[in-house]
Design an enzyme around this catalytic site. Structure first.
Site, PDB file in Angstrom:
ATOM      1  N   GLY A  87      38.436  61.393  33.622  1.00 36.11           N
ATOM      2  CA  GLY A  87      39.025  60.807  32.484  1.00 36.11           C
ATOM      3  C   GLY A  87      38.402  61.534  31.217  1.00 36.11           C
ATOM      4  O   GLY A  87      38.905  61.817  29.925  1.00 36.11           O
ATOM      5  N   CYS A  99      28.662  54.487  31.056  1.00 35.62           N
ATOM      6  CA  CYS A  99      28.424  55.573  30.480  1.00 35.62           C
ATOM      7  C   CYS A  99      27.278  55.375  29.308  1.00 35.62           C
ATOM      8  O   CYS A  99      26.644  56.209  28.965  1.00 35.62           O
ATOM      9  CB  CYS A  99      29.609  56.481  29.738  1.00 35.62           C
ATOM     10  SG  CYS A  99      30.903  56.663  31.070  1.00 35.62           S
TER      11      CYS A  99
END
Ligand code: PLP
Length: 382
Positions: free
Chosen positions: A69, A325
Site C-alpha cells: 500500500g 504504523c
C-alpha cells in the site's frame, strides 16, 4: 492469543500459503526469460493479475504489482504530479489519510507543489462538496481513501469520483483497508488510480497493486527492465502474486457473509463495553453500512492507551492504539484529532479490528478483561 488487530495485518490464509509454496517449488523461473520455465512463471503471474483485476472490475493490463500500500500511494501521488508537467500542480487529500499519503504530500510540498488537506466531520467523513470547492485550474489529483484504517469510516468515494471526472481531475483512492472487505468496482468509483495491499486480506506481506486506468498520465516508478509494462522495473515476485490472488479470491467468496458476522461481533463488543464503562466513546460512524465491518475504535478519555494495551497483552489480547504504523509513537492520532480536536480522547483510544478467526467468545473475553481494567483506573482517579 486473542488477535484483534486484523487492520494491522491478517494471518495468512492457508490457500495463499499453499499457492506460494507451490510457486516457490515449481515455478521459480524468471518470468521475463524466454524458456519454458519462464513461460510457466509468466503464465502464473498473468493468471494472478487477471484474478486481481476481476476483483475490482478492471482489465489485467491496468494492474501494476507493487510492494504494498505504501508504494502504491507514493506512486499514485508523485507519479500523477510529475506526469502533469505543471510546476504549480495542486493535490487535494483528506486530513485523515494514511501517512503513506500524507507524508507523500509533505514531500510534494517540499518540492514546491501545493496540497489542500480537507477537514472531515465528526464521524470522519469527507464532504464531496468540499472536494469540488477546493478544485483549482492547477489541481491534478484528488486522493481520498475508500475506508479509514483507524476509525473505519467508509468515504463517499463514488460521489467524489464523479466530481473529479466532471472536472477532469485524476481520482486516486487508497483501498488498502477496503480491498477484500467491501465490494470495489473501479467503474462505479470512477477511480483512475487505486492502491491495495495483500497482507490486509490474508495474503503475503510485501505485495500489493496499483490500479492505473488505461490512458492515465502517470510516470514510471522504477526505471530498469520492461517489467510491469516498463512502469515498475524489477524481476517479478511470482509466488507473492500467486499468494495475493489466492487470498483475494477467498476473501471475495466469503465477503458478504463475513461482513455480516463481523458487524454483529463488533456491535456485541461495543455494547458490552458501553454497559460496563459508561465513559466509552465510539469513534467514527455508527456500526452499520458506513463503517468497516470489523472495526471498533473507542476512547476512554483521561486514560492512557499504552497502559491499556500492555494490560490487554498480559491477558493475551492483541489490539492497537490506532493504525499499526503509529503504534509506539507517542503523538496522538491525527485521525482522532481531526474528528474531535480532543487530545485526552486521542491518547485514550483503542482500536479493535476483528476478522475471520474472531469468535464470540474472543469478543466476550476481551470486553470483560478491558472493562475490569478501565473501571479500576477510573475508580482510582475519582
Ligand atoms: N493505507 C492504509 C489505509 C493502511 O491501513 C496501510 C497499512 O496499515 C497502508 C496504506 C500501508 O500499506 P502497506 O503496509 O502495505 O505498505
Amino acid at each position: 492469543m486473542i488477535y484483534l488487530d486484523y487492520a494491522a495485518t491478517a494471518p495468512m490464509r492457508a490457500s495463499a500459503r499453499r499457492a506460494m509454496a507451490e510457486a516457490m517449488e515449481r515455478v521459480w523461473g524468471n518470468a521475463s526469460a524466454l524458456y519454458r520455465a519462464a513461460a510457466e512463471a509468466s503464465d502464473l503471474l498473468e493468471e494472478s493479475r487477471e484474478i486481481l483485476a476481476r476483483s475490482i472490475g478492471a482489465e489485467p493490463g491496468e494492474i501494476y504489482f507493487t510492494s504494498g500500500g505504501t508504494e502504491g500511494d507514493n506512486w499514485a501521488l508523485t507519479g500523477a504530479v510529475e506526469a502533469s508537467g505543471l510546476a504549480d500542480a495542486h493535490v487535494i487529500v483528506s486530513e485523515i489519510e494514511h501517512h503513506a499519503v500524507l507524508h507523500t504530500c509533505d514531500y510534494l510540498e517540499s518540492r514546491g507543489f501545493s496540497v489542500t488537506r480537507l477537514p472531515v466531520d465528526e464521524e470522519g467523513r469527507v464532504n464531496p462538496a468540499d472536494v469540488e470547492a477546493a478544485i483549482t485550474p492547477s489541481t491534478v489529483l484528488v486522493s481520498v481513501m475508500a475506508a479509514n484504517n483507524e476509525i473505519g469510516t467508509i468515504e463517499p468515494i463514488e460521489e467524489i469520483g464523479e466530481i473529479c471526472r466532471a472536472h477532469q481531475v485524476l481520482f486516486h483512492t487508497d483501498a488498502v483497508q477496503a480491498c477484500g472487505h467491501l465490494p470495489l468496482d473501479v467503474s462505479r468509483i470512477h477511480a483512475d488510480l487505486l492502491s491495495t495491499s495483500a497482507h490486509k486480506l490474508g495474503g503475503p506481506k510485501g505485495i500489493g497493486f496499483l490500479y492505473i486506468r488505461e490512458g492515465t498520465r502517470i510516470g514510471a516508478l522504477l526505471h530498469g527492465g520492461a517489467q510491469e509494462r516498463g512502469r515498475r522495473a524489477g524481476t517479478a515476485n511470482v509466488p507473492a502474486a500467486a499468494g495475493f490472488a489466492a487470498a483475494a479470491r477467498e476473501a471475495l467468496a466469503v465477503q458478504e457473509e463475513e461482513a455480516a458476522r463481523e458487524r454483529e461481533l463488533t456491535a456485541l463488543l461495543f455494547s458490552l463495553l458501553q454497559e460496563n464503562i459508561p465513559e466509552t466513546i465510539l469513534n467514527g460512524p455508527a456500526i452499520g453500512e458506513w463503517r468497516l465491518p470489523g472495526n471498533l475504535s473507542v476512547s476512554f478519555p483521561g486514560l492512557s492507551a499504552e497502559t491499556l494495551l500492555i494490560w490487554l497483552d498480559l491477558q493475551g489480547i492483541a489490539a492497537s492504539a490506532g493504525s499499526a504504523c503509529t503504534t509506539g509513537v507517542l503523538d496522538p492520532s491525527h485521525v482522532i484529532m481531526a474528528i474531535s480536536g480532543d487530545e485526552r480522547r486521542a491518547r485514550g483510544t483503542l482500536r479493535f479490528t476483528l476478522g475471520e478467526g474472531t469468535s464470540e467468545q474472543n469478543v466476550r473475553s476481551c470486553a470483560e478483561a478491558l472493562a475490569r481494567k478501565v473501571r479500576e483506573l477510573y475508580d482510582r482517579h475519582r
